[in-house]
Design an enzyme around this catalytic site. Sequence first.
Site, PDB file in Angstrom:
ATOM      1  N   ARG A  87       1.072  -1.173   0.069  1.00 42.06           N
ATOM      2  CA  ARG A  87      -0.124   0.041  -0.157  1.00 42.06           C
ATOM      3  C   ARG A  87       0.743   1.221  -0.094  1.00 42.06           C
ATOM      4  NH1 ARG A  87      -2.412   3.090   4.646  1.00 42.06           N
ATOM      5  NH2 ARG A  87      -3.978   4.499   3.695  1.00 42.06           N
ATOM      6  N   HIS A 131      -2.514  11.014   0.564  1.00 43.02           N
ATOM      7  CA  HIS A 131      -2.013  10.796   1.774  1.00 43.02           C
ATOM      8  C   HIS A 131      -1.429  12.088   2.258  1.00 43.02           C
ATOM      9  CE1 HIS A 131      -0.718   7.503   4.806  1.00 43.02           C
ATOM     10  NE2 HIS A 131      -0.692   8.551   5.236  1.00 43.02           N
ATOM     11  N   GLU A 176      -7.340   8.694   5.493  1.00 40.71           N
ATOM     12  CA  GLU A 176      -7.749   9.268   6.987  1.00 40.71           C
ATOM     13  C   GLU A 176      -7.966  10.852   6.686  1.00 40.71           C
ATOM     14  OE1 GLU A 176      -4.694   8.970   9.861  1.00 40.71           O
ATOM     15  OE2 GLU A 176      -4.766   6.830  10.066  1.00 40.71           O
ATOM     16  N   ASN A 303      -7.806   2.105   9.564  1.00 40.53           N
ATOM     17  CA  ASN A 303      -6.373   2.230  10.249  1.00 40.53           C
ATOM     18  C   ASN A 303      -6.808   2.208  11.756  1.00 40.53           C
ATOM     19  OD1 ASN A 303      -5.312   2.476   7.684  1.00 40.53           O
ATOM     20  ND2 ASN A 303      -4.887   4.589   8.082  1.00 40.53           N
ATOM     21  N   TYR A 305      -4.737   2.247  15.685  1.00 39.35           N
ATOM     22  CA  TYR A 305      -3.682   2.217  16.629  1.00 39.35           C
ATOM     23  C   TYR A 305      -4.029   2.038  18.083  1.00 39.35           C
ATOM     24  CZ  TYR A 305      -1.011   3.568  12.480  1.00 39.35           C
ATOM     25  OH  TYR A 305      -0.390   3.235  11.042  1.00 39.35           O
ATOM     26  N   GLU A 380      -3.631   0.092   7.965  1.00 38.69           N
ATOM     27  CA  GLU A 380      -2.698   0.473   8.882  1.00 38.69           C
ATOM     28  C   GLU A 380      -2.910   0.008  10.192  1.00 38.69           C
ATOM     29  OE1 GLU A 380      -1.594   4.608   9.272  1.00 38.69           O
ATOM     30  OE2 GLU A 380      -1.916   4.869   7.247  1.00 38.69           O
TER      31      GLU A 380
HETATM   32  C1  FCB Z   1      -1.540   7.294  10.581  1.00 31.65           C
HETATM   33  C2  FCB Z   1      -1.130   8.057   9.080  1.00 31.65           C
HETATM   34  C3  FCB Z   1       0.475   7.264   8.637  1.00 31.65           C
HETATM   35  C4  FCB Z   1       1.158   7.174  10.072  1.00 31.65           C
HETATM   36  C5  FCB Z   1       0.579   6.525  11.101  1.00 31.65           C
HETATM   37  C6  FCB Z   1       1.338   6.433  12.446  1.00 31.65           C
HETATM   38  O1  FCB Z   1      -2.336   7.948  11.210  1.00 31.65           O
HETATM   39  O2  FCB Z   1      -2.113   7.439   8.058  1.00 31.65           O
HETATM   40  O3  FCB Z   1       0.951   8.163   7.709  1.00 31.65           O
HETATM   41  O4  FCB Z   1       1.765   8.468  10.351  1.00 31.65           O
HETATM   42  O5  FCB Z   1      -0.810   6.954  11.642  1.00 31.65           O
END
Ligand code: FCB
Length: 481
Positions: A87, A131, A176, A303, A305, A380
């Site tokens: 990607r 992006h 995002e 995405n 985290y 992500e």
């Molecule tokens: C996301 C972004 C990516 C990277 C990660 C850690 O928000 O899409 O570019 O910075 O966080």
Amino acid sequence: MGTQGNADYRDSGLVFPDGFIFGSATASYQVEGAAQEDGRGPSIWDTFSHTPGKVWNGDTGDIAADHYHRLDEDLDLMKSLGLHSYRFSIAWPRIQANGRGPANPAGVAFYERLVDGLLARGIRPIATLYHWDLPQALEDEGGWANRDTAYAFADYARIMGEALGDRVDTWTTLNEPWCSAYLGYGSGAHAPGRTDGAAALAAVHHLNLAHGLAVTALREVVSNDPDFSITLNLHVLRGEGESGPEAVRQIDALANRVFLGPLLDGAYPADVFNDTRGVTDWAFILPGDTEIIHQPLDVLGVNYYSTTLVRVWDGVSERQNSDGHKDVGGSPWPGADRIEFMQQPGPYTEMGWNIEPAGLEELLVSLHESYPNQPLMITENGAAFVDELVQGLDGPAVHDEERTDYLRRHFTAAHRAMARGVDLRGYQVWSLMDNFEWGYGYSKRFGIVHVDYDSLARTPKDSAKWYAELIANGVLPPAND
Ligand code: FCB
């Protein structure tokens, strides 16, 4: 020793289905470098990173991981890890230096070389059109707060569709849009660094519109029946105390439903208009816009985290503001001035983000429950930790147990979601290599491949080796401890 906590998310031996797409992700400004070569124009991130005080240590993406010049080496690296997909994102200012007009042949040629190089190695190209590197010339005309930018984006999408629409497997319009709108125009932590809540909400709508226009344009020109998608960073919200549910409702509207609504239901959530009426009247939504935005998505990119904990501020105690984003003064949450973002229990990554794999399972399952026929892809997931490059007997190495442990827990979570019926097509680990982490510059390393920023040498970390084993067998390798 792995990271503590969440021990129940460390399963081994889980089998992923045939056809599950294991890949890894990067983004143009974060890895390419070659910022002024072959006709590339300036983007808002060039301007922002060259403005003193905006990025830690004054770091810029001028050289980054030098991916532009090391393309063949990086393609071979992907092949050696066995990646099924890559990607990447296309830098709009390489294609149209000022965001408008005919394509720059040298810019197009770079992405042709990238896509052909992937295909020659049996790796699926997943191309993101945006992006975050908006051509600066378009920002000078108002950027995403200006409706015209959405139409310019559709023209750019058409150019790329004409160039690569016989070869790209998946087209992702935006990465995002939450960050583009709220960090770019609300908090100012990201380029272009504006702090104007009304502009941020206009940007939300124009990004949504840009997505719809781009998918429509791409559909007209592509010839290989690709998947169309968009990638969202949906917030997994938890409420604290009595006011928790109301806080969750408000932030869910601003962060999640303002995108999911028009994209997947064809309408904005009514409560977001009400909550933000002190900021804007939303008159920028014109008749017909929501129909344009509401395009069938072959796959929704997710995405993930960490999680977010909120409550309504009581107006008395010291206001909490731990929302996990670089705090530069402005608010990324227009109209939500009374919401507090609470510190969450650890463990944490080097970003200070809490490690909570259960949030990924929860997110995937809740999306599946709301949109049962919508295929999903994790576009992500990954983590920054302090890495140490050591000289071993077989050469340089990075023993990044924490990152491997983080990935194991999140792959376990994804697998659990699939066992609960979620149609999850694949998983793109962020990131293939260490890179320019936006406002944090090079201080945070997310790669499964280490980049030495002096020599630009690449060294696969232990997490990359672990991932290669997972990909080769389709089974989560046993834990070491
Ligand atoms: C996301 C972004 C990516 C990277 C990660 C850690 O928000 O899409 O570019 O910075 O966080």
